[in-house]
Design a protein around this motif. Sequence first.
Motif, PDB file in Angstrom:
ATOM      1  N   LEU A 112       0.743  -1.140  -0.202  1.00 56.09           N
ATOM      2  CA  LEU A 112      -0.061   0.134  -0.151  1.00 56.09           C
ATOM      3  C   LEU A 112       0.911   1.128   0.148  1.00 56.09           C
ATOM      4  O   LEU A 112       0.374   2.297  -0.625  1.00 56.09           O
ATOM      5  N   GLU A 113       1.976   1.124   0.543  1.00 52.16           N
ATOM      6  CA  GLU A 113       3.014   2.402   0.708  1.00 52.16           C
ATOM      7  C   GLU A 113       3.882   2.619  -0.532  1.00 52.16           C
ATOM      8  O   GLU A 113       4.306   3.860  -0.521  1.00 52.16           O
ATOM      9  N   TYR A 137       2.484  12.030 -11.067  1.00 58.16           N
ATOM     10  CA  TYR A 137       1.915  13.391 -10.749  1.00 58.16           C
ATOM     11  C   TYR A 137       3.036  13.817  -9.769  1.00 58.16           C
ATOM     12  O   TYR A 137       3.080  15.256  -9.624  1.00 58.16           O
ATOM     13  N   MET A 138       3.885  12.892  -9.012  1.00 58.06           N
ATOM     14  CA  MET A 138       4.871  13.493  -8.263  1.00 58.06           C
ATOM     15  C   MET A 138       5.932  14.264  -9.281  1.00 58.06           C
ATOM     16  O   MET A 138       6.538  15.403  -8.795  1.00 58.06           O
ATOM     17  N   THR A 179      -3.928   6.363   7.420  1.00 61.84           N
ATOM     18  CA  THR A 179      -2.985   7.222   7.900  1.00 61.84           C
ATOM     19  C   THR A 179      -2.929   8.870   7.517  1.00 61.84           C
ATOM     20  O   THR A 179      -3.271   9.167   6.320  1.00 61.84           O
ATOM     21  N   GLY A 180      -2.468   9.664   8.082  1.00 62.30           N
ATOM     22  CA  GLY A 180      -2.370  11.066   7.811  1.00 62.30           C
ATOM     23  C   GLY A 180      -3.459  11.724   7.727  1.00 62.30           C
ATOM     24  O   GLY A 180      -4.502  11.640   8.589  1.00 62.30           O
ATOM     25  N   THR A 215      -2.285  14.670  -0.740  1.00 56.85           N
ATOM     26  CA  THR A 215      -1.423  15.595  -1.096  1.00 56.85           C
ATOM     27  C   THR A 215       0.039  15.407  -0.755  1.00 56.85           C
ATOM     28  O   THR A 215       1.197  15.979  -0.689  1.00 56.85           O
ATOM     29  N   ASP A 216      -0.046  14.236  -0.062  1.00 56.13           N
ATOM     30  CA  ASP A 216       1.294  13.586   0.880  1.00 56.13           C
ATOM     31  C   ASP A 216       1.181  12.098   0.857  1.00 56.13           C
ATOM     32  O   ASP A 216       0.565  11.473  -0.052  1.00 56.13           O
ATOM     33  N   ASP A 217       1.995  11.391   1.709  1.00 53.38           N
ATOM     34  CA  ASP A 217       2.008   9.951   1.729  1.00 53.38           C
ATOM     35  C   ASP A 217       0.996   9.352   2.413  1.00 53.38           C
ATOM     36  O   ASP A 217       0.714   7.924   2.944  1.00 53.38           O
TER      37      ASP A 217
END
Length: 317
Positions: free
Chosen positions: A11-12, A21-22, A73-74, A106-108
Amino acid sequence: MTDRAALLSALEAYTEEEKYYMRCIELQQPPRILSSFSDFPDASHHIVMERHLRFQPCPPHTHDHFEIFYVMTGTCGQQLDDRRFTLHKGDVGFLAPGAVHTLEVTDDSLVFSIYIDRDTMDHLLAYTLHYDNILSDFFVGSLYSRRPLGSILFYETGEDIQDHILDMYQEYTAPDSFTPQVLESMLPILFVRLLRHYKDQFYVATAGPHQYKGQQLRMLSFIYDHYQEVSLDTLAETFGYSLAHVSRLIRQETGIGFSALIRQIRMNRAIHLLRETDQTVSEISEQVGYTSPESFIRAFEKEYKFSPSRYRQQTRS
């Protein structure tokens, strides 16, 4: 099933779309959006799960299916109409069909989405949840009200919900012939767990300028749960209103009268049974509340311009 540690590692990992996109962000280039937001992700399935793509631009959009999202998460951002929210770890949200929204990672952070088509949600609701809870009000209102709720958020849920979401995701990503039935069984358990443990931890966001009108939605939910035998007299007695006021509230909420609403619920239930089961027309007629197969067939033909048997043949050919 896949080992849980291996699943979390997978998943990570970044997908190719996320890497694209990055790169666009690093190069300060406007990206092309590589996937559609409005279409059902996989028309061959009634329930679809995915990890939400990170760094993907998410323009305001709407769709004709239900969406459940879970922040594992996050954080992630959400816009509903003209309001913005920040969602945190453990938050579980429900989006109604037609709600104009975004969901931005917009992040991990790890965020899951579950998509359920309207017919499947109607079926699940009919046989699992019952009158007098916030999720029944939300689902029935989303299916039958002309001004449904936009979203419900259960916030700060615990590891029991995380484990259940991950179990569903493992089932979806390692499917066999039983997976559709398993997922249809796991969704109601998710609903009941949220109602059992987090019933005091929810926030209702209405669509557009509408206010949350719990009594009207509760009335719709009651009708839905008792559609085979409910009457206007029963509604008036249950909710403490006059017959005229009950009729007026139903028309205000749905845009149609009481009899038309009952017929719509019956027809939706019959359509599902004709398509997904081998029950006879006579059995379906009795199950959806008609006094005889002949009256059911007449009502069906009036609504759809062909017989129940012909509908079954067409959907299975």
